[in-house]
Design an enzyme around this catalytic site. Structure first.
Site, mmCIF file in Angstrom:
data_model
loop_
_atom_site.group_PDB
_atom_site.id
_atom_site.type_symbol
_atom_site.label_atom_id
_atom_site.label_comp_id
_atom_site.label_asym_id
_atom_site.label_seq_id
_atom_site.Cartn_x
_atom_site.Cartn_y
_atom_site.Cartn_z
ATOM 1 N N PRO A 29 67.225 36.159 117.622
ATOM 2 C CA PRO A 29 66.608 35.568 116.260
ATOM 3 C C PRO A 29 65.109 36.340 116.496
ATOM 4 O O PRO A 29 64.322 36.381 117.215
ATOM 5 C CB PRO A 29 66.385 34.374 116.556
ATOM 6 N N VAL A 31 61.969 36.735 113.339
ATOM 7 C CA VAL A 31 61.490 36.529 112.114
ATOM 8 C C VAL A 31 61.488 37.794 111.115
ATOM 9 O O VAL A 31 60.838 38.685 111.665
ATOM 10 C CB VAL A 31 60.157 35.773 111.984
ATOM 11 N N GLN A 86 69.256 29.622 113.786
ATOM 12 C CA GLN A 86 68.004 28.995 114.654
ATOM 13 C C GLN A 86 66.835 28.282 113.648
ATOM 14 O O GLN A 86 66.509 28.830 112.592
ATOM 15 C CB GLN A 86 67.266 30.193 115.362
ATOM 16 N N CYS A 115 58.716 30.305 120.426
ATOM 17 C CA CYS A 115 57.945 31.041 119.537
ATOM 18 C C CYS A 115 56.335 30.751 120.358
ATOM 19 O O CYS A 115 56.186 29.756 120.152
ATOM 20 C CB CYS A 115 57.859 30.693 118.045
ATOM 21 N N GLY A 216 64.558 39.597 127.375
ATOM 22 C CA GLY A 216 63.246 40.416 127.903
ATOM 23 C C GLY A 216 63.629 41.633 128.669
ATOM 24 O O GLY A 216 64.585 41.383 129.759
ATOM 25 N N GLU A 240 63.286 43.362 120.138
ATOM 26 C CA GLU A 240 62.573 44.282 119.880
ATOM 27 C C GLU A 240 63.309 45.666 120.130
ATOM 28 O O GLU A 240 63.209 46.789 119.566
ATOM 29 C CB GLU A 240 61.196 44.325 120.594
#
Length: 410
Positions: A29, A31, A86, A115, A216, A240
């Protein structure tokens, strides 16, 4: 959902296997980063399950303005599966109201407890609920009892393995059917992002009975398998890594050309015909093109000033011509052949997609100065702000009300 899962809500590994299809490669997820167009692109290259961006439950379910927020933030169709929606919230009833609006159009609802951004601190959600275990349990429990689909949860780790495991087990007991563990502390963000801790993820996986996803440190496709083997998790999520290389989910000898990915994304946006804010599109283009634009600064400047789809597309076509010329003139022999260096970092020409490599934090960074009461929860809670690390995914900015402006991981 299948007929079986519609009539009987599946749980745990049955949900993971029958509803989600036992995914190993998952889009995180983000933003303004995992909207429907990006989910389509990710699935084309091998993503086996996708999460939506984080939605603000109060805004999503607001009786007066909620429809406008939903139209702006949320779109899907029957091909967009499996998908987990989410939400962030700090109120069980509000969270349930929002989740009820999507339960027939998704495979599960996820609670964002990860977050780390200032807006989450100000709004009192995400990782800033990390110490309010009663509230967290009540939010998980109400969705578990009242929703037609399973509830899942995404968390960050604590400074110690012991507290991280205790936290995960509490969430499992409250009714979570799948847990995603981002192996960074709440304080790990921005310049202090550092590296995610796979050992804590591994400890959670060994301690709970529900499926676990890791999040991660995924820079290349090969890192998925490395993480699966090291942690023993059921699936690996990337945020990312996907933004910089949408094809990261597929095993390719060389990553794709940047212009190829940018062009394909823009064509998906065009064909989808779902309104999408210009800022979201531009944010994706800058991430994909980050190795290429420094070599062609005039196009970077034009892209920054553009706001229309056709402008973006024309820039990509011009960049394509230039990058093909660069590729033909420079070639990929020698230093640009993608061989890993001693740190595992691969070097490619600026015409290819490549990750944003985060430097590791100093070895003693985030260690508590007072080790005398290391085993005490109170001391751990009080010292949390000293532990610094953040999430491998973006700049989660959410406008005051909860709308967002930059791709970032949730």
């Amino acid at each position: 959902m299948t007929g079986e899962s519609a009539s009987r809500k599946l749980t745990g590994y049955e949900f993971y296997e029958k509803t989600l299809g036992s995914p190993k490669l998952i889009l995180a997820p983000m933003v303004d980063g995992s909207e429907q167009a990006w989910r389509i692109l990710s699935r084309r290259y091998g993503a086996q399950a996708c999460y939506t961006p984080m939605f603000h439950a109060r805004l999503f379910s607001d009786p007066k303005h909620g429809q406008k927020y939903r139209d702006d933030q949320w779109s899907t169709d029957k091909e967009d599966r499996p998908t987990i929606v989410q939400f962030c919230s700090n109120n069980p009833e509000t969270l349930l109201n929002a989740a009820k609006l999507v339960e027939n159009d998704c495979d599960a609802v996820d609670i964002n407890l990860g977050c780390p951004q200032h807006i989450a601190k100000r709004g009192h959600y995400g990782s800033f609920l990390q110490d309010e275990w009663e509230l967290i349990a009540s939010m998980v429990s109400i969705l578990h009892k009242e929703l037609a689909v399973p509830v899942t949860v995404k968390i960050r780790v604590f400074p110690t393995v012991e507290k991280t495991v205790e936290y995960a087990k509490m969430i499992e007991k409250a009714g979570a059917q799948l847990l995603t563990v981002h192996g960074r502390l709440r304080e790990q963000k921005g310049h202090h992002t550092g590296v995610a801790d796979w050992d804590k993820i591994k400890a959670v996986k060994e301690a709970v009975k529900i499926p676990v996803f890791a999040n991660g440190n995924i820079l290349y496709h090969s890192d998925f398998q490395r993480c699966l083997e090291y942690t023993g998790v059921d699936g690996v999520m990337t945020a990312e890594g996907s933004l910089h290389n949408p094809a990261i989910f597929s095993d390719q000898k060389m990553p794709p050309f940047t212009w190829e990915m940018a062009k394909e994304y823009l064509e998906i946006v065009r064909d989808l015909k779902t309104p999408l804010r210009s800022g979201i599109i531009k944010g994706h283009l800058f991430k994909i093109l980050h190795p290429s634009l420094p070599q062609h600064k005039d196009l970077r400047e034009r892209l920054g000033k553009s706001s229309q789809w056709q402008q973006y597309y024309d820039i990509i076509l011009e960049l394509k011509e230039r990058l093909e010329a660069d590729f033909n003139n420079i070639g990929e022999e020698g230093e640009f052949n993608g061989q890993p260096d001693e740190k595992g970092i691969r070097k490619y020409g600026h015409w290819r997609c490549q990750p944003n490599v985060r430097p590791p934090l100093p070895e003693n960074y985030g260690k508590k100065k007072d080790t005398k009461q290391e085993n005490k929860r109170a001391s751990e809670d009080g010292d949390q702000q000293e532990d610094n690390k953040e999430e491998s995914n973006k700049k989660l900015k959410i406008e005051d009300a909860g709308a967002v402006t930059a791709p970032t991981t949730a």
